[in-house]
Design a protein around this motif. Structure first.
Motif, PDB file in Angstrom:
ATOM      1  N   HIS A 102      -5.088  -4.079   3.887  1.00 54.76           N
ATOM      2  CA  HIS A 102      -4.068  -4.383   2.869  1.00 54.76           C
ATOM      3  C   HIS A 102      -2.670  -4.091   3.406  1.00 54.76           C
ATOM      4  CE1 HIS A 102      -1.675  -1.819   0.112  1.00 54.76           C
ATOM      5  NE2 HIS A 102      -2.213  -0.833   0.769  1.00 54.76           N
TER       6      HIS A 102
ATOM      7  N   ASP B  60      -0.083  -4.689  -4.848  1.00 56.46           N
ATOM      8  CA  ASP B  60       0.155  -3.269  -4.562  1.00 56.46           C
ATOM      9  C   ASP B  60       1.054  -2.653  -5.646  1.00 56.46           C
ATOM     10  OD1 ASP B  60      -0.388  -0.928  -3.211  1.00 56.46           O
ATOM     11  OD2 ASP B  60       1.225  -1.161  -1.750  1.00 56.46           O
TER      12      ASP B  60
ATOM     13  N   HIS C 124      -5.472  -5.730  -4.953  1.00 55.19           N
ATOM     14  CA  HIS C 124      -5.060  -4.353  -4.667  1.00 55.19           C
ATOM     15  C   HIS C 124      -3.822  -3.969  -5.471  1.00 55.19           C
ATOM     16  CE1 HIS C 124      -4.795  -0.769  -1.955  1.00 55.19           C
ATOM     17  NE2 HIS C 124      -3.600  -0.759  -2.511  1.00 55.19           N
TER      18      HIS C 124
ATOM     19  N   HIS D 220      -2.300  -0.538  -8.356  1.00 59.89           N
ATOM     20  CA  HIS D 220      -2.489   0.811  -8.907  1.00 59.89           C
ATOM     21  C   HIS D 220      -2.035   0.782 -10.365  1.00 59.89           C
ATOM     22  CE1 HIS D 220      -3.241   2.289  -4.847  1.00 59.89           C
ATOM     23  NE2 HIS D 220      -2.267   1.477  -4.478  1.00 59.89           N
TER      24      HIS D 220
ATOM     25  N   GLU E 133      -8.488   3.276  -2.334  1.00 60.97           N
ATOM     26  CA  GLU E 133      -7.787   3.020  -1.116  1.00 60.97           C
ATOM     27  C   GLU E 133      -8.090   4.126  -0.117  1.00 60.97           C
ATOM     28  OE1 GLU E 133      -3.694   2.202  -1.913  1.00 60.97           O
ATOM     29  OE2 GLU E 133      -3.154   2.007   0.165  1.00 60.97           O
TER      30      GLU E 133
END
Ligand SMILES: [Zn+2]
Length: 244
Positions: free
Chosen positions: A147, A195, A6, A8, A89
């Motif tokens: 998460h 994250d 996970h 971005h 997400e």
């Protein structure tokens, strides 16, 4: 081999450099998560450029309640058309939009129904909404990763009993909550994540290469060998996205 389940990537200053550094650190699976229509497009673009990058397409809870139903339908169609490895997400966030809880729950349920129909795993964000997330999930037959789970250990146990996965962010190096969570979750249900660019283990912006220090902290918390846990977490990530 490491997996970052996970992050971005598009929010990093230099996504291409970050993917290269991750590769050099042994991070061979990076799941970049989309937040809205435009962001999902960027996730797909990164997936097409780098073999280690997979795209999860989603609709972040706060984005979801700031757009119209027609715009949401456009995102659902985007997900159908792209056939991503996962949906994320998605989730519930009562911290930022306390007044829109019901609307958020409706959108969350619609996305879970879509995941169930398309047989895709989901990556779930919950903030001040852990109990509701677990309750909504009860109605769906989906493989779910909770998460950065910030809820109590009691709620985490409820999630463990329900069969959910838990991904532990790199901030586990100093956050005792995530160290405790790493200990509680059965080893076949644990995942590693950054994250990135958030939840950094140090004072610099986070990136997928740093999942290495997170896994090391998880191994220390669990008093397990790093090499065994690393391999297990990589296999868990592959199983989670259905690529065994
Ligand atoms: Zn995220």
């Amino acid at each position: 081999m490491y997996a970052d389940i996970h992050c971005h990537l598009d929010d990093l200053k230099d996504p291409a450099g970050a993917v290269l550094r991750a590769q050099q650190a042994g991070v061979l699976l990076i799941l970049t998560n989309g937040l809205n229509f435009e962001n999902n497009k960027k996730a797909l673009e990164l997936q097409s450029r780098f073999p280690s990058v997979k795209a999860a397409l989603g609709l972040y809870p706060n984005d979801a309640v700031s757009i119209s139903a027609a715009e949401r339908a456009k995102v659902y169609q985007q997900i159908r058309d792209a056939n991503p490895v996962a949906i994320g997400e998605i989730g519930l966030d009562y911290h930022h939009d306390a007044s829109k809880q019901e609307e958020m729950k409706i959108v969350f349920s619609e996305l879970l129904a879509l995941a169930e129909e398309l047989k895709k795993p989901v990556l779930i964000h919950s903030r001040k909404a852990e109990q509701d997330v677990l309750e909504v999930l009860e109605s769906f037959n989906v493989r779910a990763d909770l998460h950065c789970f910030g809820g109590s250990l009691k709620l985490a146990k409820k999630g463990i009993d329900a069969g959910h996965y838990f991904s532990i962010p790199t901030s586990v190096v100093r956050a005792t909550h995530f160290q405790r969570l790493s200990q509680e979750v059965p080893v076949d249900r644990l995942l590693s994540e950054t994250d990135a660019p958030w939840m950094s283990p140090d004072d610099e912006p986070n990136e997928p290469a740093k999942v290495v220090v997170g896994v090391k902290a998880m191994a220390e918390a669990r008093q397990e060998s790093l090499s065994e846990l690393r391999e297990q977490l990589f296999l868990n990530a592959k199983r989670f996205i259905g690529d065994e």
